[in-house]
Design an enzyme around this catalytic site. Structure first.
Site, PDB file in Angstrom:
ATOM      1  N   ASP A   1       0.969  -1.278   0.456  1.00  0.00           N
ATOM      2  CA  ASP A   1       0.030  -0.374  -0.107  1.00  0.00           C
ATOM      3  C   ASP A   1       0.300   1.837  -0.270  1.00  0.00           C
ATOM      4  O   ASP A   1       0.533   2.116  -0.361  1.00  0.00           O
ATOM      5  CB  ASP A   1      -1.293   0.212   1.183  1.00  0.00           C
ATOM      6  CG  ASP A   1       0.092   0.110   2.501  1.00  0.00           C
ATOM      7  OD1 ASP A   1       1.043  -1.313   2.594  1.00  0.00           O
ATOM      8  OD2 ASP A   1      -0.815   0.560   3.515  1.00  0.00           O
TER       9      ASP A   1
ATOM     10  N   GLU B   1       3.336  -0.069   7.445  1.00  0.00           N
ATOM     11  CA  GLU B   1       2.928  -1.051   7.484  1.00  0.00           C
ATOM     12  C   GLU B   1       2.992  -1.421   5.694  1.00  0.00           C
ATOM     13  O   GLU B   1       3.635  -2.668   6.279  1.00  0.00           O
ATOM     14  CB  GLU B   1       1.480   0.044   7.153  1.00  0.00           C
ATOM     15  CG  GLU B   1       0.413  -0.775   6.322  1.00  0.00           C
ATOM     16  CD  GLU B   1      -0.749   0.163   6.706  1.00  0.00           C
ATOM     17  OE1 GLU B   1      -2.443  -0.640   6.190  1.00  0.00           O
ATOM     18  OE2 GLU B   1      -1.258   1.652   6.876  1.00  0.00           O
TER      19      GLU B   1
ATOM     20  N   GLU C   1      -3.460   8.628  -1.048  1.00  0.00           N
ATOM     21  CA  GLU C   1      -3.966   7.512  -0.407  1.00  0.00           C
ATOM     22  C   GLU C   1      -5.529   8.014  -0.111  1.00  0.00           C
ATOM     23  O   GLU C   1      -6.471   7.211  -0.086  1.00  0.00           O
ATOM     24  CB  GLU C   1      -3.596   6.901   0.795  1.00  0.00           C
ATOM     25  CG  GLU C   1      -4.288   6.262   1.920  1.00  0.00           C
ATOM     26  CD  GLU C   1      -3.556   6.029   3.589  1.00  0.00           C
ATOM     27  OE1 GLU C   1      -4.696   4.958   3.447  1.00  0.00           O
ATOM     28  OE2 GLU C   1      -2.760   6.550   3.654  1.00  0.00           O
TER      29      GLU C   1
END
Length: 774
Positions: free
Chosen positions: A349, A355, A638
Site C-alpha cells: 500500500d 505498514e 492515499e
C-alpha cells in the site's frame, strides 16, 4: 500449512541442496546487531563456470574476497516464509582466485523477524526468531563449498536494522571479527524455490533539486520525487562523528519537515564515521518512502555528495500516455512512480509508514494499470502464491499478503474475508490472462477462487451479502474504503456495506464462470452462471427501485452496477439519468473510494456520457485526480484530501502520499481515451480492441505499450469536429476496430466502415467525426 498452499508451490523450480541452513551463534535476536557467517576455503584452480546458490532466513548480502556478489537488493525477498523461501543463483567465477578464498554472508532481520504491522501490537519474529543462511558453490555438478556447522560468525557494523526502523551503521566496526561459530538448524529444504520474479534493483539516482537549513541548522534536501528507496551519501570527517538522515514525503506550511504520517516507523539511518577519508553509505537491509531528507550532523563532517536512490522490482516502463494536458501527463507519471515505489517484492500500500503491507484490495484495483505500465506478470503471479498460502481454511482471502496476522492472530484477529479485497484471487489472475495470455495463472488459482466465492456466499447464505459491522468478524468488509462524502454538514450519500459486498459477490461469481469456461470446467461454469443469475436478480430486487433509482444513489453504486451490467434493461434509461444527476449535483467532483474509483470513468464512458467523464477527470478541486498534481504531488495519494490547499496535512494517523490505488484511472486512459484494450477472447494482445474516446480538452493524445510481440502505438488529434486516429500493431497482433455512436462516418485506411472491422498488423489511419452532442 494448508493443502492448497502446498499445492501452489508445485511447478516452481527447486533443487537438491548439499548445504544446510546455518544460524550465526553471534546473533543476539531481533533488533540487535546484524551478524555474518563466513568461511575461508581453497581452490587449486578456478573452474570456468562457478555458480553460487544462496538463500536465508532474514535478509542477506554476500561477499566473496571482499567483493559484493550481484546487484540484487533485499534478497532473498519477501514471501510467506513458512510456505516458500526464494533462493538466488549467481555466476561468481570472476570473484574467485586460485588458492585461498573467503566468503561472507551478511544477515539481518528483514521481513522475516522485523516487527510488522503497526503501533504497540507490531509483531516481531513473525516467521521465526533466528536469522540464518544456506549457500553452496557448484561447478560442473560438483559442490565446491556449502554451509555447515564449521562456518564462523560474528557481529556486523550494522548495529540495528529493521524494515520500519531503518538502520544504524558504525563504520568503526567495519573490520569484522569471527567471534563465534555457527550451528545447523532444523529447516525444510523443500521450502526453497528459485526467485519467482525480477529482483529488486536500483534505478538511476536522483540529485537534490533544492536544499536549505531549518531553524536548528539541519540540512534539508528536496530530491524532487517521492520514491521507495534510500539516501546514499559520501562524507568525510573525524572518527566517531555521526550523520543522521530522517525522511519525509511532504513539507508542511513554511517548509516544515513533517513525517508524522510515518506513525511509529522510525525510518531513519544513523552512520558513525570511521574517519579515514571519503566514506560512502547507503542502508543495506531496509528502505524508506520519502521525497525529502533531513540531515543532522554531530561532530566534524563534510558532505561530499548526496543522492536519492529509488529501488523497485519493476524497473522497466512498458507503457506510456501523453495528452495536451500537462497535469494529466504528470498524473500518469505519478502512477508510474507509485508503482515503482510500492512494487518492491510485494505490491504494498505504501513504502513509508509502519505498514508497507500487500493489501489485496489495492492490488486488485490497480492490477490492470500495473500491467499497462510495467511487465507485472511474474511479480503478480508470485504475489498470488502468497495470497493462496494465506487463504484461510474456510476460503476467506486475507486483507494483506504475506499476512503476518495469520500466524499471530492474537493481536489482529479475523484479518481476512473482505469483499473487494479477497476478490483479488479471482480478478488478478484474469488480468494476467487477458494481458499476457497466462492461462496457467487461471489454473493455479482456480481452486482458491472457488473456495473464495463459496465463502462469500456463506456469509449470509445467499446472494445478498450482509457483512457484520465490526472489524474482525467473519465476513467484515471495507466497503468502498475512503469514499468521500463532501461537505460534512450535508454529506453526500455513500454506498452501504451490503450493497458493495453484493456487487463484488456478483463480479467474482460471474468472472469465475468465465474462467471455468476458459479452463474447460463446464460443470463449474454452469453452476457459476446460475449463481450469478441469482445474484443479479436479487440485486435488482434489493437495490433498484421501480423508478430506476439505486438504493444509495451514490456514484460507486451506479458505476459498478452499470459497468457490470446489473441494471435491468427496463431501468437502464432512468438509472442512467439518476447517475448523471448524482455526478452533476456533486459539481463533477469524485464521489468514489477504493473500489468505486476504477469503475467511475469507465462506466460513464460505457454509457456514452463523455462530457461527464471529461469534467470529472479534469476538474482540479478536491476530491479530484488533478488536485493532488496541482498541490505538487509526484506520486498518487492515499486520500483525496491528503493535503489542504495551504499545505496542511490531513489526518497524519492514516495518510500516505505514495499509494497507487487511485492511479487505476490510467487503465481508462489507455483503454478508453487512447482506445486500445486487450481482448479476453484473444488474450495476450493476440487481438487488440480499438475504440477511442476523444475528449477535446485532452487533445492531442498518444499512447504506447510494449507487449511480447512488439510495440502497440495509438494517437489521435482533433480539429473542427474531426478526429484522425493512427494505430500501429506489431506482427502477430491484429486489431478489431469497434465503432460506436461517438465515431460518426468512420473511415479505415480510406474505406468507410459500418461495423466491427478486423485490422492486420501494421499502421492504420482511422478518421471520423464526433457527434455534435453527447
Amino acid at each position: 500449512m494448508n493443502m492448497h498452499a502446498t499445492a501452489s508451490r508445485k511447478g516452481l523450480k527447486q533443487r537438491n541442496w548439499a548445504a544446510e541452513m546455518i544460524a550465526p551463534l553471534s546473533d543476539e535476536g531481533v533488533g540487535r546487531p546484524a551478524s555474518f557467517v563466513s568461511k575461508t576455503f581453497s581452490l587449486e584452480a578456478v573452474p570456468a563456470a562457478v555458480e553460487l546458490f544462496i538463500s536465508a532466513q532474514g535478509l542477506y548480502r554476500c561477499f566473496i574476497n571482499g567483493k559484493r556478489v550481484g546487484e540484487d537488493l533485499l534478497t532473498p525477498g519477501w514471501t510467506n516464509y513458512d510456505h516458500r523461501i526464494a533462493y538466488q543463483r549467481y555466476d561468481v567465477a570472476q570473484l574467485l582466485v586460485a588458492g585461498e578464498n573467503h566468503i561472507e554472508i551478511w544477515l539481518a532481520d528483514g521481513w522475516y523477524r522485523s516487527p510488522l504491522m503497526w503501533g504497540k501490537d507490531a509483531i516481531p519474529n513473525c516467521w521465526g526468531d533466528r536469522i540464518a543462511a544456506i549457500a553452496e558453490l557448484v561447478a560442473g555438478g560438483r559442490t565446491l563449498l556449502s554451509t555447515d556447522a564449521n562456518w564462523k560468525s560474528g557481529a556486523l557494523p550494522i548495529v540495528k536494522s529493521g524494515i520500519y526502523f531503518g538502520e544504524v551503521y558504525d563504520a568503526r566496526l567495519a573490520a569484522l571479527s569471527e567471534t563465534h561459530g555457527s550451528e545447523v538448524i532444523a529447516f525444510d529444504k523443500a521450502l526453497l524455490v528459485a526467485h519467482e520474479a525480477a529482483a529488486v534493483r536500483e534505478l538511476a539516482a536522483l540529485v537534490p533539486v533544492d536544499q536549505w537549513r531549518d531553524d536548528e541548522g539541519r540540512l534539508v534536501y528536496d530530491f524532487g520525487q517521492n520514491v521507495g528507496g534510500y539516501v546514499r551519501y559520501t562524507v568525510r570527517g573525524s572518527a566517531g562523528a555521526q550523520v543522521r538522515v530522517e525522511h519525509s514525503e511532504v513539507l508542511g506550511p513554511d517548509r516544515f519537515f513533517d513525517n508524522r504520517n510515518y506513525r511509529t516507523a522510525v525510518a531513519e539511518t544513523l552512520y558513525t564515521l570511521a574517519g579515514d577519508g571519503d566514506e560512502t553509505y547507503a542502508p543495506y537491509f531496509t528502505f524508506q518512502g520519502y521525497r525529502y531528507a533531513r540531515v543532522t550532523i554531530t561532530g566534524e563532517v563534510e558532505i561530499v555528495s548526496i543522492s536519492s536512490v529509488p529501488i523497485t522490482s519493476v524497473a522497466e516502463i512498458k507503457g506510456g500516455f501523453e495528452s495536451g494536458s500537462g497535469l494529466v501527463n504528470r498524473l500518469v507519471l505519478n502512477a508510474v512512480w507509485s508503482q515503482r515505489g510500492n512494487f518492491i517484492e510485494v505490491p504494498t500500500d505504501c513504502p513509508q509508514r509502519d505498514e508497507r503491507l500487500g493489501w489485496t484490495g489495492d492490488a486488485q484495483v490497480f492490477a490492470p494499470t500495473a500491467c499497462w505500465l510495467a511487465d507485472s506478470e511474474q511479480f503478480l503471479r508470485k504475489y498470488l502464491r502468497d495470497v493462496m498460502a494465506d487463504q484461510r481454511p474456510d476460503g476467506a482471502i486475507p486483507h494483506v499478503s504475506p499476512d503476518p496476522t495469520r500466524l499471530h492472530p492474537e493481536h489482529f484477529p479475523g484479518y481476512a474475508g473482505s469483499t473487494g479485497w479477497g476478490d483479488a484471487i479471482v480478478i488478478i489472475p484474469w488480468v494476467l490472462y487477458t494481458h499476457y495470455g497466462d492461462r496457467a495463472a487461471l489454473g493455479e488459482c482456480f481452486d482458491a477462487m472457488v473456495r473464495w466465492v463459496d465463502f462469500v456466499w456463506s456469509i449470509s447464505d445467499g446472494p445478498i451479502v450482509r457483512p457484520p459491522p465490526h472489524w474482525g468478524d467473519r465476513g467484515f468488509t471495507f466497503g468502498d474504503w475512503l469514499q468521500p462524502v463532501g461537505d460534512n454538514r450535508k454529506p453526500r450519500p455513500t454506498i452501504a456495506d451490503d450493497c458493495a459486498a453484493t456487487l463484488y459477490h456478483f463480479i467474482s461469481t460471474e468472472l469465475l464462470g468465465r474462467i471455468a469456461g476458459v479452463l474447460g470446467r463446464d460443470d463449474l461454469r454452469q453452476a457459476m452462471e446460475r449463481r450469478a443469475g441469482e445474484i443479479r436478480e436479487a440485486f435488482a430486487f434489493e437495490y433498484i427501485s421501480a423508478s430506476g433509482r439505486l438504493a444509495h444513489n451514490d456514484q460507486t453504486s451506479y458505476a459498478l452496477a452499470f459497468l457490470h451490467d446489473l441494471v435491468p434493461a427496463e431501468h437502464w434509461d432512468a438509472a442512467r439519468g439518476h447517475f448523471r444527476r448524482v455526478v452533476e449535483d456533486a459539481d463533477y467532483r469524485i464521489g468514489t473510494g477504493f473500489i468505486g474509483t476504477p469503475a467511475l470513468l469507465p462506466a460513464l464512458t460505457k454509457l456514452g456520457m463523455d462530457d461527464l467523464a471529461e469534467k470529472v477527470f479534469l476538474q482540479e478541486e478536491v476530491p479530484g485526480w488533478l488536485y493532488q498534481v496541482k498541490q505538487g504531488a509526484t506520486t498518487i495519494w492515499e486520500r483525496w484530501d491528503s493535503m489542504a490547499p495551504d499545505g496542511t496535512i490531513y489526518d497524519p494517523d492514516m495518510n500516505s502520499y505514495n499509494h497507487y490505488s487511485y492511479g487505476a484511472v490510467c487503465q481508462w486512459l489507455f483503454e478508453s481515451v487512447a482506445g486500445i484494450s486487450p481482448d479476453p477472447e484473444h488474450p495476450g494482445f493476440a487481438r487488440v480492441k480499438i475504440s477511442p474516446t476523444p475528449l477535446e480538452k485532452l487533445n492531442p493524445v498518444s499512447a504506447w505499450h510494449e507487449i511480447a510481440k512488439g510495440r502497440i502505438e495509438a494517437s489521435w488529434t482533433m480539429a473542427d469536429g474531426k478526429v484522425e486516429y493512427i494505430v500501429s500493431l506489431p506482427e502477430g497482433c491484429e486489431g478489431l476496430f469497434v465503432p460506436t455512436v461517438r465515431h460518426v462516418n468512420p473511415v479505415l485506411d480510406g474505406k468507410p466502415v459500418t461495423g466491427d472491422t478486423l485490422m492486420a498488423a501494421g499502421r492504420h489511419l482511422i478518421t471520423f467525426e464526433i457527434p455534435k452532442s453527447n
